[in-house]
Design an enzyme around this catalytic site. Sequence first.
Site, PDB file in Angstrom:
ATOM      1  N   LYS A  77     -12.117 -19.846   3.489  1.00 50.67           N
ATOM      2  CA  LYS A  77     -12.140 -18.418   3.717  1.00 50.67           C
ATOM      3  C   LYS A  77     -13.553 -17.849   3.631  1.00 50.67           C
ATOM      4  O   LYS A  77     -13.791 -16.723   4.043  1.00 50.67           O
ATOM      5  CB  LYS A  77     -11.292 -17.721   2.624  1.00 50.67           C
ATOM      6  CG  LYS A  77      -9.849 -18.100   2.607  1.00 50.67           C
ATOM      7  CD  LYS A  77      -9.175 -17.368   1.426  1.00 50.67           C
ATOM      8  CE  LYS A  77      -8.342 -18.326   0.648  1.00 50.67           C
ATOM      9  NZ  LYS A  77      -7.747 -17.761  -0.554  1.00 50.67           N
ATOM     10  N   GLY A  78     -14.455 -18.617   3.058  1.00 51.19           N
ATOM     11  CA  GLY A  78     -15.793 -18.108   2.716  1.00 51.19           C
ATOM     12  C   GLY A  78     -16.556 -17.496   3.873  1.00 51.19           C
ATOM     13  O   GLY A  78     -17.331 -16.565   3.685  1.00 51.19           O
ATOM     14  N   GLU A 129     -20.377 -21.246   8.861  1.00 55.77           N
ATOM     15  CA  GLU A 129     -20.059 -21.557   7.460  1.00 55.77           C
ATOM     16  C   GLU A 129     -20.829 -20.626   6.535  1.00 55.77           C
ATOM     17  O   GLU A 129     -21.900 -20.116   6.891  1.00 55.77           O
ATOM     18  CB  GLU A 129     -20.405 -23.035   7.202  1.00 55.77           C
ATOM     19  CG  GLU A 129     -20.257 -23.532   5.789  1.00 55.77           C
ATOM     20  CD  GLU A 129     -18.847 -23.457   5.211  1.00 55.77           C
ATOM     21  OE1 GLU A 129     -18.233 -22.370   5.278  1.00 55.77           O
ATOM     22  OE2 GLU A 129     -18.372 -24.460   4.661  1.00 55.77           O
ATOM     23  N   ASP A 130     -20.278 -20.389   5.355  1.00 59.37           N
ATOM     24  CA  ASP A 130     -20.956 -19.504   4.403  1.00 59.37           C
ATOM     25  C   ASP A 130     -22.168 -20.158   3.757  1.00 59.37           C
ATOM     26  O   ASP A 130     -23.249 -19.585   3.723  1.00 59.37           O
ATOM     27  CB  ASP A 130     -19.959 -19.003   3.331  1.00 59.37           C
ATOM     28  CG  ASP A 130     -19.178 -20.121   2.643  1.00 59.37           C
ATOM     29  OD1 ASP A 130     -19.388 -21.318   2.953  1.00 59.37           O
ATOM     30  OD2 ASP A 130     -18.341 -19.800   1.776  1.00 59.37           O
ATOM     31  N   ASP A 187     -24.106 -26.751   0.498  1.00 61.36           N
ATOM     32  CA  ASP A 187     -24.475 -27.151  -0.851  1.00 61.36           C
ATOM     33  C   ASP A 187     -24.803 -28.649  -0.771  1.00 61.36           C
ATOM     34  O   ASP A 187     -25.885 -29.016  -0.341  1.00 61.36           O
ATOM     35  CB  ASP A 187     -23.285 -26.804  -1.751  1.00 61.36           C
ATOM     36  CG  ASP A 187     -23.535 -27.026  -3.215  1.00 61.36           C
ATOM     37  OD1 ASP A 187     -24.692 -26.995  -3.630  1.00 61.36           O
ATOM     38  OD2 ASP A 187     -22.565 -27.224  -3.977  1.00 61.36           O
ATOM     39  N   LYS A 210     -28.407 -24.142   0.075  1.00 61.71           N
ATOM     40  CA  LYS A 210     -28.897 -24.567  -1.247  1.00 61.71           C
ATOM     41  C   LYS A 210     -29.462 -25.962  -1.057  1.00 61.71           C
ATOM     42  O   LYS A 210     -28.841 -26.963  -1.405  1.00 61.71           O
ATOM     43  CB  LYS A 210     -27.701 -24.639  -2.211  1.00 61.71           C
ATOM     44  CG  LYS A 210     -27.567 -23.455  -3.105  1.00 61.71           C
ATOM     45  CD  LYS A 210     -26.690 -23.781  -4.280  1.00 61.71           C
ATOM     46  CE  LYS A 210     -25.314 -23.220  -4.112  1.00 61.71           C
ATOM     47  NZ  LYS A 210     -24.431 -23.472  -5.271  1.00 61.71           N
ATOM     48  N   PHE A 254     -25.219 -20.676  -8.661  1.00 64.94           N
ATOM     49  CA  PHE A 254     -23.915 -20.392  -8.081  1.00 64.94           C
ATOM     50  C   PHE A 254     -23.880 -18.937  -7.641  1.00 64.94           C
ATOM     51  O   PHE A 254     -24.104 -18.026  -8.425  1.00 64.94           O
ATOM     52  CB  PHE A 254     -22.777 -20.675  -9.068  1.00 64.94           C
ATOM     53  CG  PHE A 254     -21.457 -20.768  -8.364  1.00 64.94           C
ATOM     54  CD1 PHE A 254     -21.067 -21.939  -7.720  1.00 64.94           C
ATOM     55  CD2 PHE A 254     -20.618 -19.661  -8.288  1.00 64.94           C
ATOM     56  CE1 PHE A 254     -19.866 -22.006  -7.016  1.00 64.94           C
ATOM     57  CE2 PHE A 254     -19.417 -19.722  -7.590  1.00 64.94           C
ATOM     58  CZ  PHE A 254     -19.047 -20.894  -6.956  1.00 64.94           C
ATOM     59  N   ASP A 259     -16.762 -16.931  -3.095  1.00 63.68           N
ATOM     60  CA  ASP A 259     -15.963 -16.615  -4.274  1.00 63.68           C
ATOM     61  C   ASP A 259     -16.307 -17.484  -5.470  1.00 63.68           C
ATOM     62  O   ASP A 259     -16.914 -18.544  -5.350  1.00 63.68           O
ATOM     63  CB  ASP A 259     -14.483 -16.838  -3.968  1.00 63.68           C
ATOM     64  CG  ASP A 259     -14.137 -18.332  -3.915  1.00 63.68           C
ATOM     65  OD1 ASP A 259     -14.799 -19.060  -3.150  1.00 63.68           O
ATOM     66  OD2 ASP A 259     -13.234 -18.762  -4.653  1.00 63.68           O
ATOM     67  N   ARG A 315     -15.188 -12.150  -3.390  1.00 59.10           N
ATOM     68  CA  ARG A 315     -15.403 -12.260  -1.938  1.00 59.10           C
ATOM     69  C   ARG A 315     -15.726 -10.903  -1.325  1.00 59.10           C
ATOM     70  O   ARG A 315     -16.365 -10.817  -0.287  1.00 59.10           O
ATOM     71  CB  ARG A 315     -14.157 -12.822  -1.240  1.00 59.10           C
ATOM     72  CG  ARG A 315     -13.830 -14.270  -1.566  1.00 59.10           C
ATOM     73  CD  ARG A 315     -12.804 -14.803  -0.574  1.00 59.10           C
ATOM     74  NE  ARG A 315     -12.146 -16.010  -1.053  1.00 59.10           N
ATOM     75  CZ  ARG A 315     -12.631 -17.242  -0.914  1.00 59.10           C
ATOM     76  NH1 ARG A 315     -13.798 -17.438  -0.337  1.00 59.10           N
ATOM     77  NH2 ARG A 315     -11.960 -18.282  -1.360  1.00 59.10           N
TER      78      ARG A 315
HETATM   79  P1  IMP Z   1     -20.631 -28.756   0.118  1.00 62.28           P
HETATM   80  O1  IMP Z   1     -19.634 -29.694   0.722  1.00 62.28           O
HETATM   81  O2  IMP Z   1     -21.100 -29.230  -1.232  1.00 62.28           O
HETATM   82  O3  IMP Z   1     -21.795 -28.434   1.019  1.00 62.28           O
HETATM   83  O4  IMP Z   1     -19.832 -27.472  -0.256  1.00 62.28           O
HETATM   84  C1  IMP Z   1     -19.780 -26.367   0.504  1.00 62.28           C
HETATM   85  C2  IMP Z   1     -18.667 -25.476   0.024  1.00 62.28           C
HETATM   86  O5  IMP Z   1     -18.676 -25.350  -1.401  1.00 62.28           O
HETATM   87  C3  IMP Z   1     -18.912 -24.092   0.562  1.00 62.28           C
HETATM   88  O6  IMP Z   1     -18.262 -23.924   1.788  1.00 62.28           O
HETATM   89  C4  IMP Z   1     -18.331 -23.223  -0.531  1.00 62.28           C
HETATM   90  O7  IMP Z   1     -16.952 -23.059  -0.325  1.00 62.28           O
HETATM   91  C5  IMP Z   1     -18.533 -24.004  -1.795  1.00 62.28           C
HETATM   92  N1  IMP Z   1     -19.764 -23.577  -2.496  1.00 62.28           N
HETATM   93  C6  IMP Z   1     -20.883 -24.292  -2.679  1.00 62.28           C
HETATM   94  N2  IMP Z   1     -21.798 -23.596  -3.372  1.00 62.28           N
HETATM   95  C7  IMP Z   1     -21.237 -22.399  -3.634  1.00 62.28           C
HETATM   96  C8  IMP Z   1     -21.694 -21.211  -4.321  1.00 62.28           C
HETATM   97  O8  IMP Z   1     -22.832 -21.115  -4.837  1.00 62.28           O
HETATM   98  N3  IMP Z   1     -20.823 -20.182  -4.390  1.00 62.28           N
HETATM   99  C9  IMP Z   1     -19.582 -20.225  -3.820  1.00 62.28           C
HETATM  100  N4  IMP Z   1     -19.111 -21.302  -3.177  1.00 62.28           N
HETATM  101  C10 IMP Z   1     -19.933 -22.383  -3.088  1.00 62.28           C
HETATM  102 MG    MG Z   2     -16.672 -22.639   2.288  1.00 61.56          MG
END
Ligand code: IMP
Ligand code: MG
Length: 187
Positions: free
Chosen positions: A52-53, A108-109, A112, A140, A161, A168, A174
């Site tokens: 949903k992000g 995508e939001d 990470d 990030k 974070f 969220d 959100r």
């Molecule tokens: P990744 O697979 O580690 O790149 O994770 C990405 C997903 O983790 C994002 O789409 C978010 O849903 C969640 N996420 C990662 N970092 C944050 C943050 O700082 N705040 C909120 N959600 C996060």
């Molecule tokens: Mg996400």
Amino acid sequence: MSSSARTVSEFTNTNLEPLLTAEQIQARIAELGAEIARDYAGRDPLLIGVLKGAVVFISDLMRATDLRLGVEFIAISSYGSSTRTSGEVQIVKDLDVAIEGRDILVVEDILDTGLTLSYLLANLHARGARSVKLAALLDKHERRVREVHIDYLGFRIPDAFVVGYGLDFAERYRNLPYIAILRDPES
Ligand code: IMP
Ligand code: MG
């Protein structure tokens, strides 16, 4: 309303440290939309928002993109606690349409570790898309485990974070109109 109803503002909660203002976000999105419209001129891309992000970001980005385009959504779960990603990825709501031969722009939001997106981009490629590109509001970068190329990036941010503007913590925040660092997730 019960006598214990909360009267404290959600948007100015002292646990939130503002990182990006609504104005900064909108200004950057206007630039990204113009860039996307230029790059895809004469084509008919399909924007795929990751639920949903990315809902807030895609709703602003598509209105900043003066182009004929389509919008679809996909939902992915990465198991683990709400502040960590385990790397196990599953599609929990798939696309309603075939994407063979389409120009796909995943929206995508935040990136990470990159595990979620590297899985999703490969999955979309495997369905026969003509091209698959990525727009991400936040990066990030320090936390990257799997390298993922971001074609359209909003902002690179520190390893903290963050919440708001669609992002969220345990489904909360959100609706913040800006992006903030969450000081203490436990409070
Ligand atoms: P990744 O697979 O580690 O790149 O994770 C990405 C997903 O983790 C994002 O789409 C978010 O849903 C969640 N996420 C990662 N970092 C944050 C943050 O700082 N705040 C909120 N959600 C996060
Ligand atoms: Mg996400």
